[in-house]
Motif scaffolding. Sequence first.
Motif, PDB file in Angstrom:
ATOM      1  N   GLY A  70       0.819  -1.199   0.000  1.00 24.28           N
ATOM      2  CA  GLY A  70       0.000   0.000   0.000  1.00 24.28           C
ATOM      3  C   GLY A  70       0.856   1.254   0.000  1.00 24.28           C
ATOM      4  N   LYS A  71       0.368   2.295  -0.673  1.00 20.69           N
ATOM      5  CA  LYS A  71       1.059   3.580  -0.651  1.00 20.69           C
ATOM      6  C   LYS A  71       0.051   4.670  -0.993  1.00 20.69           C
ATOM      7  N   TYR A  72       0.401   5.895  -0.624  1.00 13.52           N
ATOM      8  CA  TYR A  72      -0.430   7.056  -0.914  1.00 13.52           C
ATOM      9  C   TYR A  72       0.347   8.054  -1.763  1.00 13.52           C
ATOM     10  N   LYS A  73      -0.379   8.765  -2.601  1.00 17.77           N
ATOM     11  CA  LYS A  73       0.182   9.881  -3.371  1.00 17.77           C
ATOM     12  C   LYS A  73      -0.664  11.112  -3.077  1.00 17.77           C
ATOM     13  N   MET A  74      -0.037  12.165  -2.549  1.00 22.12           N
ATOM     14  CA  MET A  74      -0.758  13.404  -2.271  1.00 22.12           C
ATOM     15  C   MET A  74      -1.036  14.148  -3.571  1.00 22.12           C
ATOM     16  N   LEU A  75      -2.247  14.691  -3.677  1.00 20.10           N
ATOM     17  CA  LEU A  75      -2.649  15.442  -4.862  1.00 20.10           C
ATOM     18  C   LEU A  75      -2.754  16.935  -4.593  1.00 20.10           C
ATOM     19  N   GLU A  76      -3.353  17.296  -3.464  1.00 22.52           N
ATOM     20  CA  GLU A  76      -3.614  18.702  -3.178  1.00 22.52           C
ATOM     21  C   GLU A  76      -3.771  18.896  -1.678  1.00 22.52           C
ATOM     22  N   VAL A  77      -3.217  19.978  -1.180  1.00 16.95           N
ATOM     23  CA  VAL A  77      -3.421  20.388   0.209  1.00 16.95           C
ATOM     24  C   VAL A  77      -3.600  21.899   0.198  1.00 16.95           C
ATOM     25  N   GLY A  78      -4.652  22.392   0.831  1.00 16.72           N
ATOM     26  CA  GLY A  78      -4.860  23.827   0.857  1.00 16.72           C
ATOM     27  C   GLY A  78      -6.177  24.212   1.479  1.00 16.72           C
ATOM     28  N   ASP A  86       0.275  -1.197  -6.587  1.00 18.63           N
ATOM     29  CA  ASP A  86       0.459  -0.241  -7.694  1.00 18.63           C
ATOM     30  C   ASP A  86      -0.804   0.002  -8.512  1.00 18.63           C
ATOM     31  N   GLN A  87      -1.942  -0.498  -8.073  1.00 18.88           N
ATOM     32  CA  GLN A  87      -3.211  -0.198  -8.729  1.00 18.88           C
ATOM     33  C   GLN A  87      -3.983   0.818  -7.892  1.00 18.88           C
ATOM     34  N   PRO A  88      -4.557   1.861  -8.521  1.00 17.94           N
ATOM     35  CA  PRO A  88      -5.318   2.849  -7.743  1.00 17.94           C
ATOM     36  C   PRO A  88      -6.513   2.198  -7.068  1.00 17.94           C
ATOM     37  N   ALA A  89      -6.606   2.375  -5.747  1.00 23.11           N
ATOM     38  CA  ALA A  89      -7.638   1.695  -4.957  1.00 23.11           C
ATOM     39  C   ALA A  89      -8.663   2.659  -4.387  1.00 23.11           C
ATOM     40  N   GLU A  90      -8.280   3.907  -4.131  1.00 22.05           N
ATOM     41  CA  GLU A  90      -9.236   4.861  -3.588  1.00 22.05           C
ATOM     42  C   GLU A  90      -8.759   6.288  -3.813  1.00 22.05           C
ATOM     43  N   LEU A  91      -9.730   7.167  -3.988  1.00 25.73           N
ATOM     44  CA  LEU A  91      -9.493   8.598  -4.098  1.00 25.73           C
ATOM     45  C   LEU A  91     -10.165   9.246  -2.907  1.00 25.73           C
ATOM     46  N   ALA A  92      -9.411  10.006  -2.120  1.00 21.95           N
ATOM     47  CA  ALA A  92      -9.937  10.562  -0.870  1.00 21.95           C
ATOM     48  C   ALA A  92      -9.738  12.069  -0.837  1.00 21.95           C
ATOM     49  N   HIS A  93     -10.826  12.778  -0.543  1.00 20.56           N
ATOM     50  CA  HIS A  93     -10.785  14.221  -0.308  1.00 20.56           C
ATOM     51  C   HIS A  93     -11.223  14.425   1.146  1.00 20.56           C
ATOM     52  N   TYR A 135     -12.762   8.821 -12.810  1.00 15.75           N
ATOM     53  CA  TYR A 135     -12.558   7.906 -13.940  1.00 15.75           C
ATOM     54  C   TYR A 135     -11.083   7.811 -14.293  1.00 15.75           C
ATOM     55  N   GLU A 136     -10.415   8.975 -14.320  1.00 15.91           N
ATOM     56  CA  GLU A 136      -9.008   9.006 -14.700  1.00 15.91           C
ATOM     57  C   GLU A 136      -8.102   8.574 -13.546  1.00 15.91           C
ATOM     58  N   ALA A 137      -8.364   9.064 -12.332  1.00 13.73           N
ATOM     59  CA  ALA A 137      -7.484   8.763 -11.197  1.00 13.73           C
ATOM     60  C   ALA A 137      -7.555   7.295 -10.805  1.00 13.73           C
ATOM     61  N   LEU A 138      -8.751   6.713 -10.852  1.00 13.42           N
ATOM     62  CA  LEU A 138      -8.945   5.327 -10.417  1.00 13.42           C
ATOM     63  C   LEU A 138      -8.890   4.332 -11.572  1.00 13.42           C
ATOM     64  N   GLU A 139      -8.649   4.848 -12.788  1.00 10.42           N
ATOM     65  CA  GLU A 139      -8.549   3.994 -13.977  1.00 10.42           C
ATOM     66  C   GLU A 139      -9.799   3.115 -14.121  1.00 10.42           C
ATOM     67  N   ILE A 140     -10.954   3.774 -14.079  1.00 11.84           N
ATOM     68  CA  ILE A 140     -12.234   3.072 -14.161  1.00 11.84           C
ATOM     69  C   ILE A 140     -12.434   2.524 -15.570  1.00 11.84           C
ATOM     70  N   PHE A 191     -13.883  -3.597  -5.238  1.00 10.28           N
ATOM     71  CA  PHE A 191     -14.030  -3.498  -3.794  1.00 10.28           C
ATOM     72  C   PHE A 191     -15.486  -3.579  -3.356  1.00 10.28           C
ATOM     73  N   LYS A 192     -15.653  -4.087  -2.117  1.00 10.70           N
ATOM     74  CA  LYS A 192     -16.920  -4.074  -1.402  1.00 10.70           C
ATOM     75  C   LYS A 192     -16.658  -3.401  -0.050  1.00 10.70           C
ATOM     76  N   MET A 193     -17.703  -2.833   0.540  1.00  2.39           N
ATOM     77  CA  MET A 193     -17.605  -2.263   1.876  1.00  2.39           C
ATOM     78  C   MET A 193     -18.203  -3.248   2.875  1.00  2.39           C
ATOM     79  N   GLY A 194     -17.488  -3.514   3.952  1.00  2.00           N
ATOM     80  CA  GLY A 194     -17.956  -4.470   4.947  1.00  2.00           C
ATOM     81  C   GLY A 194     -18.203  -3.802   6.297  1.00  2.00           C
ATOM     82  N   TYR A 195     -19.354  -4.109   6.917  1.00  4.98           N
ATOM     83  CA  TYR A 195     -19.703  -3.533   8.214  1.00  4.98           C
ATOM     84  C   TYR A 195     -20.206  -4.624   9.147  1.00  4.98           C
TER      85      TYR A 195
END
Length: 254
Positions: free
Chosen positions: A110-118, A149-156, A207-212, A245-249
Amino acid sequence: MPEPHKDGRPLAERIAAEIRKAIMSGEWEPGRRVPTNEDLRAQYKTSNVTIQRALQILKDERFLEGQTGVGVFVRRDHAQTIIPAHYIAPSEPGQPYRWLTEATTRQQRGKYKMLEVGEVVPPAEVGRALRLEDNDTAMLRSRIGFLDDQPAELAHSYYPIDLARGTRLADRRLIPGGSPALLLDLGYPTRSQDDAVAARPATTEEYEALEIPRDVPVLEVFRIVYSDHERPIEVTILTKPSHRFKMGYRIEAP
């Protein structure tokens, strides 16, 4: 009485939907060879052209993989269930963000890439969740999470300005231990979170960030994190590709 709601989609799309469900549920296991076109024609009482169209939809969506001269197979990896409760607690001192350590336990990288902070004026629903006045700003931290190395989530993620300004929440670098650990250090322990989950078509950014692939929808999680006295300290809009992915609760009985 109202007219019954009938499925007016082309037959190829309906067949693809049935097979897609079988793959997502695990009924068709990863690596399984897909029945022959002849068998599928007999099962669905349709033409070879329609079956080929249905299979092509699922290949485009990466549910199926074709091997020249061999056949068509279910993708090798199954849909992964993500359990939000695993990530709510802050990391132990000196440890990475729990999202990364949980990936390691699943033998993933797992790894993260920062896109924007402000500092931004957040979307209206975020402002309401943070209890902001009109045109009040919040601190935004946007990032993409990768698994193998596959995009798994986009978080704001959005934070109250009075809480975030002058802290590492305003820094473009990744936060050691993640935001829960930093918020705890700042005196704002995580006490609870509310999640609202929806499925919808992807935006261009998603679509572009997560390679949908094709028209696969995304899972959207609108998450509000609360500290003491029910104070909202973080609101995150999280999107994930629904074909992976699925969400589990787990909900305990009262």
